[in-house]
Design an enzyme around this catalytic site. Structure first.
Site, PDB file in Angstrom:
ATOM      1  N   SER A 183     -25.921  -8.100  47.951  1.00 47.36           N
ATOM      2  CA  SER A 183     -26.693  -7.332  46.981  1.00 47.36           C
ATOM      3  C   SER A 183     -27.759  -8.214  46.331  1.00 47.36           C
ATOM      4  O   SER A 183     -28.660  -8.690  47.011  1.00 47.36           O
ATOM      5  CB  SER A 183     -25.766  -6.694  45.947  1.00 47.36           C
ATOM      6  OG  SER A 183     -26.425  -5.669  45.240  1.00 47.36           O
ATOM      7  N   ASP A 291     -24.821   3.254  51.483  1.00 46.64           N
ATOM      8  CA  ASP A 291     -25.580   2.548  50.462  1.00 46.64           C
ATOM      9  C   ASP A 291     -26.886   3.284  50.193  1.00 46.64           C
ATOM     10  O   ASP A 291     -27.632   3.607  51.123  1.00 46.64           O
ATOM     11  CB  ASP A 291     -25.861   1.123  50.955  1.00 46.64           C
ATOM     12  CG  ASP A 291     -26.622   0.279  49.962  1.00 46.64           C
ATOM     13  OD1 ASP A 291     -26.860   0.735  48.831  1.00 46.64           O
ATOM     14  OD2 ASP A 291     -26.980  -0.860  50.324  1.00 46.64           O
TER      15      ASP A 291
END
Length: 353
Positions: A183, A291
């Protein structure tokens, strides 16, 4: 929640003290930005999906090390203890530098989830893992975290020359260094790769980065992608979704007044430096099928490939953002570790001819 010093008493007798500052941003109850520019941080993460138990019988040792005394920054070093941990052809272990996620605003290598993931990587790749903390926003806005990532690698370069850390001196193959992150940490890996490839970050002859592993990178942009728009249109669910805080975290992390097209957020934004002539090491990018940033990840891979960069994409359909963090011992995480291990083996074979 940490406390803020009370305002000084007024010099005018009988006047009322000024009102307390308002909360401008409240990020998951962990970080609060106040109207006077101060920040409150909570150490209570119990409402997040943290692991309640980390296996203690994994064949890995770990210790904490200061890498930047001036900023009080540490990393946690992990080394496998299993006999025969290194191959005969490579008597020392590859080094995996890892940067955790958290939108540049929260997170630490001390969190049980990040600790458990690093234990797995060290024991099963196997590798000497350096899981590093970095300065968080909004107290330290970008590019502070990016500069800290460079400091970790510079510290590793200095260790390779001085040999002061016993574990590194004994176990580390400085010619096989990998940089990995999830991330926000994946965003940091991209920027490290670009700085290395442009020559802005010099590691000398002792340290060689032979590969980068970018897990569901946290990129942004002013224009919504189809996946982002779809996620925003969906009704809220009881399932934890880190994506719902992404816009807020960008507001807290980017320089004041910057948009999500800032180069720190958007690698292909209008102000971002071109990457065509930047030499990238081999890159493995992991994309999670659920995602909300999956379109940005796919575009990132496609754009780098179009420039001729050596990029491999691993897709994990049905998985959400950060699945390795939230379920480090699940089936999908088993597959991720296998894919990363194979990538590292390929990079090692290629780099050693």
């Amino acid at each position: 929640m940490s406390t803020i010093p009370s305002s000084p008493a007024s010099a005018v007798s009988g006047s009322a003290p000024p009102p307390p500052p308002d909360v401008v941003e409240d990020c998951m109850g962990i970080v609060q930005l106040l109207s006077d520019g101060t920040v409150r941080r909570s150490l209570d993460y119990s409402h997040l999906p943290m692991l309640r138990h980390v296996p203690s019988d994994l064949p890995v040792q770990w210790k904490d090390v200061v890498y930047d005394a001036g900023n009080g920054l540490r990393l946690r070093m992990y080394r496998p203890t299993t006999a025969g941990r290194a191959e005969k052809k490579h008597p020392k272990l590859p080094v995996l530098v890892y940067f955790h996620g958290g939108g540049f605003c929260i997170g630490s290598f001390e969190w049980p989830n990040f600790h458990a993931g690093a234990l797995r990587l060290a024991g099963e790749l196997p590798a000497l893992v350096l899981s590093a903390d970095y300065r968080l926003a909004p107290e330290h806005r970008l590019p502070a975290a990016h500069r800290d990532a460079e400091t970790v690698l510079s510290w590793l370069r200095d260790q390779a020359a001085a040999g002061t850390d016993a574990w590194l001196a004994e176990c580390a193959d400085f010619g096989r260094v990998f940089v990995c992150g999830d991330s926000a940490g994946g965003n940091m890996v991209h920027h490290v790769a670009a700085r290395l490839g442009s020559g802005a970050l010099a590691l000398g002859d002792r340290v060689r980065v032979v590969g980068c592993v970018i897990l569901w990178p946290y990129f942004g942009g002013e224009e919504r992608t189809a996946a982002e728009a779809e996620a925003e249109a969906m009704a809220p669910s009881s399932e934890f979704d880190p994506g719902k805080n992404f816009d807020q975290m960008w507001r807290l992390a980017l320089p004041d007044g910057a948009t999500r097209d800032h180069p720190a957020a958007n690698p292909f934004g209008p102000e971002s430096a071109p990457l065509d002539d930047v030499r990238f090491p081999p890159v493995l990018v992991a994309k999670a099928g659920r995602d909300r940033m999956r379109d940005r990840v796919a575009e990132y891979v496609a754009r780098l490939r179009a420039m001729g960069k050596p990029v491999e994409l691993a897709e994990f359909e049905g998985q959400g953002q950060g699945f390795f963090v939230f379920a480090p011992f699940g089936d999908a995480s088993d597959e991720l570790v296998r894919v990363v291990r194979q990538f590292m083996c390929t990079c090692t074979a290629t780099s050693h001819g």
